[in-house]
Design an enzyme around this catalytic site. Structure first.
Site, mmCIF file in Angstrom:
data_model
loop_
_atom_site.group_PDB
_atom_site.id
_atom_site.type_symbol
_atom_site.label_atom_id
_atom_site.label_comp_id
_atom_site.label_asym_id
_atom_site.label_seq_id
_atom_site.Cartn_x
_atom_site.Cartn_y
_atom_site.Cartn_z
ATOM 1 N N CYS A 190 23.012 -72.953 -8.681
ATOM 2 C CA CYS A 190 22.322 -74.031 -7.970
ATOM 3 C C CYS A 190 21.541 -74.952 -8.906
ATOM 4 O O CYS A 190 20.916 -74.489 -9.855
ATOM 5 C CB CYS A 190 21.334 -73.452 -6.973
ATOM 6 S SG CYS A 190 22.066 -72.315 -5.819
ATOM 7 N N ARG B 228 27.034 -76.069 -14.355
ATOM 8 C CA ARG B 228 26.514 -74.747 -14.010
ATOM 9 C C ARG B 228 27.413 -74.019 -13.014
ATOM 10 O O ARG B 228 27.268 -72.816 -12.830
ATOM 11 C CB ARG B 228 25.143 -74.895 -13.339
ATOM 12 C CG ARG B 228 24.094 -75.406 -14.252
ATOM 13 C CD ARG B 228 22.862 -75.797 -13.460
ATOM 14 N NE ARG B 228 21.733 -75.829 -14.356
ATOM 15 C CZ ARG B 228 20.613 -75.156 -14.188
ATOM 16 N NH1 ARG B 228 20.423 -74.430 -13.126
ATOM 17 N NH2 ARG B 228 19.656 -75.219 -15.068
ATOM 18 N N ASN C 139 16.688 -73.139 -5.069
ATOM 19 C CA ASN C 139 17.504 -72.363 -6.004
ATOM 20 C C ASN C 139 16.854 -70.987 -6.073
ATOM 21 O O ASN C 139 15.642 -70.891 -6.253
ATOM 22 C CB ASN C 139 17.470 -73.063 -7.376
ATOM 23 C CG ASN C 139 18.131 -72.250 -8.470
ATOM 24 O OD1 ASN C 139 18.814 -71.270 -8.206
ATOM 25 N ND2 ASN C 139 17.928 -72.665 -9.711
ATOM 26 N N HIS D 95 43.154 -40.684 -22.283
ATOM 27 C CA HIS D 95 42.261 -40.059 -21.307
ATOM 28 C C HIS D 95 42.295 -40.800 -19.975
ATOM 29 O O HIS D 95 41.353 -40.686 -19.179
ATOM 30 C CB HIS D 95 40.828 -40.025 -21.857
ATOM 31 C CG HIS D 95 40.708 -39.195 -23.101
ATOM 32 N ND1 HIS D 95 40.922 -37.842 -23.111
ATOM 33 C CD2 HIS D 95 40.453 -39.553 -24.385
ATOM 34 C CE1 HIS D 95 40.774 -37.386 -24.354
ATOM 35 N NE2 HIS D 95 40.504 -38.419 -25.145
#
Ligand code: G6P
Length: 622
Positions: free
Chosen positions: A2, A27, A108, A518
């Site tokens: 945000c 972002r 935000n 494994h």
């Protein structure tokens, strides 16, 4: 994640708000919106498309004003949909669902007690039109409003549990925006006298172009923006009263995130190819090894420590995991590396003689910041950050810092930030080794020489791109992949698998090659490509045995082998030959073809490389 922009001005501020959102786009987000105070009303436009669409929507609806707030949302509570996009408006008691109230708000962070507040506000007659935790704040401020927006916000904040940055305005106060932060970043931008304007934003970069006069708001700050003035206050925990605060306003030359793409198809590709320059820039001020590279007082701190604790998330966690090998083998200092979101909630045994090292591209990652605070609260006060943003909260909060000079990284999948972090961490290893008497002068000179030659060595690896593209066409048809590495290159295998899953959506897992038998060997068939990081180091013969285990089960190996390993292509064994082994810095070279493989595989699959689904660049909520 945000992003927030808000402004009070005497000119139409809508284009500035949208431009600010564009600068925050990197972002990551899934919806966006702008709200303004216009003709005595709240007006807004919202979209689940790109920020650029808001310009057209605002023009169509004639949305224009000097007071407004804007937001990019990355969904946490409620699906990415227009009705959940911010800004949210209050809908007070008695209002029909189509009408709007008097408060507009963007947020935000995460409000943890939103359920409880929602129940209370519903009882009071408030109408909810979203599934967000944010809408409760708008209604709460409306409920507490009694003619003064600042007072209403100040009363609302102590009722919120969780992390937030908010910006809010009110229908009844045309030239005022109130903003506050607790756990999520927020800056105040002081504008020029011409329009008497002031701003708030999630970071200084959002305001590049309108003001470079930036004040980094502190935890608990509330700022009252008006025309030509602003006022910052904070709650005194003892008296419960809000008191005026003085904060420094700095000149910050924040670079725009919207860097030009140039000849590249995506930012990620551009950033992969920028690595030689990014590494050279990160090494620019390094004339020799000394603790002072990390700040004044570093020598004293390095002398006092007996261990290192690295805290980070995502790709930064893998650079820390690589550095552990360096710190223990070269500087001989016990090192642990922890995922920040785990460490912050774990009962651990604090050691005040530990150097706490946070690693972060953005410097704003909520979990890493919280882990740092957690370490400090436990008495571990010697802190250092390796960070790409000099103005970030992380740099401000840590005593020592090394700023990587990767430049703005726009692609969500981190590339140049990772390799420059490794450079910073290698310098830290050498500085600690020197302080602890573990670095002979001849070794220091050798390491420095290798560091200085790195940009050229990286360039040579980038030249392998055509061979990687040929492989990526095969990978694009797969749904699973295994990555193997050993020792120093195990974290590189992890980072390679992370890159592939992030942007191509192929399920990829990395294992230390010795662990193959494994468990993961059960997955090996002709359909499962096994990418192997094969440097010519002390573990090569062991790795070759692990490769045989794969071949014996009909697995297809894709090996990035150092030029001096003598590993040759044969049926089922595909080899891309790297330059000769590069010693301790080899991980920095070996991650490059893995970045290219993920990038070209994603391109072949047609995904949104720079903005992969569900992911955000800057993760400012926990
Ligand atoms: C997000 C980004 C990753 C990054 C991580 C940590 O998940 O998409 O690329 O590695 O956050 O971010 P930081 O800014 O703290 O390095």
């Amino acid at each position: 994640m945000c992003g927030i922009v808000g402004a009070v001005s005497q000119r139409n501020i809508v284009p500035v708000l949208i431009e600010g959102l564009k600068r925050l786009e990197y972002r990551g987000y899934d919806s966006c919106g702008v709200a303004v105070h216009q003709d005595g009303m709240l007006r807004r436009v919202r979209s689940t498309s790109r920020v650029a669409e808001l310009t057209g929507l605002a023009a169509e609806d004639g949305v224009a004003s000097g007071t407004g707030i804007a937001h990019t949302r990355w969904a946490t509570h409620g699906a990415p949909a227009v009705h959940n996009a911010h800004p949210h408006f209050s809908q007070g008691p008695g209002a029909s669902s189509a009408s709007v109230g008097r408060i507009a708000l963007v947020h935000n962070g995460i409000i943890e007690n939103h359920d409880e507040l929602r129940a209370e506000l519903k009882q009071r007659g408030y109408v909810f039109s979203s599934q967000t935790d944010t809408e409760v704040i708008a209604h709460l401020v409306d409920h507490l409003y009694n003619g003064d927006l600042l007072e209403a916000v100040q009363q609302a904040l102590p009722r919120l549990k969780g992390a937030y940055a908010v910006a809010v305005f009110c229908r009844d106060e045309p030239h005022r925006v109130i903003a506050a932060r607790e756990g999520s970043p927020l800056v105040l931008g002081v504008g020029g006298a011409e329009y008497g304007e002031n701003f708030v934003a999630s970071d200084a970069m959002a305001l590049a172009g309108v003001t470079d006069q930036i004040c980094y708001l502190e935890e608990g700050d509330v700022v009252d923006l008006q025309l030509g003035r602003y006022w910052i206050s904070r709650r005194n925990a003892e008296t419960g009263r809000f008191e005026a605060q003085q904060r420094e306003v700095k000149t910050v030359h924040a670079h725009s995130g919207a860097a030009e793409l140039g000849p590249y198809r995506h930012y990620m590709q551009k950033e992969i190819f920028e690595q030689p320059v990014a590494i050279a820039n990160t090494l620019d001020a390094v004339n020799g090894i000394s603790p002072e590279l990390f700040g004044d007082g570093a020598y004293r701190i390095f002398k006092e420590i007996d261990s290192v604790l690295i805290l980070a998330c995502g790709t930064s966690y893998y650079s820390g995991s690589t550095a552990k090998y360096w710190l223990e083998s070269i500087a001989k200092i016990p090192t642990s590396v922890e995922i920040a979101s785990e460490y912050r909630y774990r009962d651990s045994v604090p050691n005040p003689r530990t150097l706490v090292v946070t690693i972060s591209q953005s410097g704003e990652t909520a979990d890493t910041l919280a882990a740092l605070k957690h370490a400090r609260a436990q008495g571990m006060t010697k802190t250092l950050t390796i960070c790409n943003v000099a103005t970030s909260a992380m740099v401000r909060e840590c005593e020592l810092a090394y700023i990587t000079r990767a430049g703005a990284e726009i692609g969500v999948a981190s590339t140049k930030a990772f390799t420059t972090q490794l450079v910073g961490l290698f310098l830290l290893t050498l500085a600690l080794a020197q302080t602890r008497g573990q670095l002979a002068e001849a070794d220091e000179a050798e390491h420095l020489k290798a560091l200085r030659h790195l940009p050229v060595a990286v360039q040579a690896v980038l030249a392998l791109e055509p061979q990687v593209i040929a492989w990526s066409e095969e990978f694009a048809r797969k749904e699973n992949a295994l990555f193997l590495g050993r020792g120093l290159h195990y974290p590189i295998a992890l980072e390679g698998a992370l890159k592939l899953k992030e942007i191509s959506y192929i399920h990829a897992e990395a294992y230390p090659a010795g662990e193959l038998k494994h468990g993961p060997l059960a997955l090996v068939t002709a359909e499962m490509p096994v990418v192997t990081v094969a440097p010519n180091d002390a573990l090569l013969e062991k790795l070759k045995s692990n490769m045989q285990e794969v071949r014996a089960r009909g697995g297809q190996l894709y090996v990035f082998a150092d030029g001096d390993t003598q590993i040759e292509s044969e049926p089922g064994l595909h080899v891309i030959r790297m330059p000769e082994h590069y010693g301790a810095l080899s991980p920095i070279l070996h991650v490059i073809p893995l970045q290219l493989l993920a990038y070209h595989t994603a391109c072949a699959r047609g995904t949104d490389v720079d903005k992969p689904r569900n992911l955000a660049k800057s993760v400012t909520v926990e």
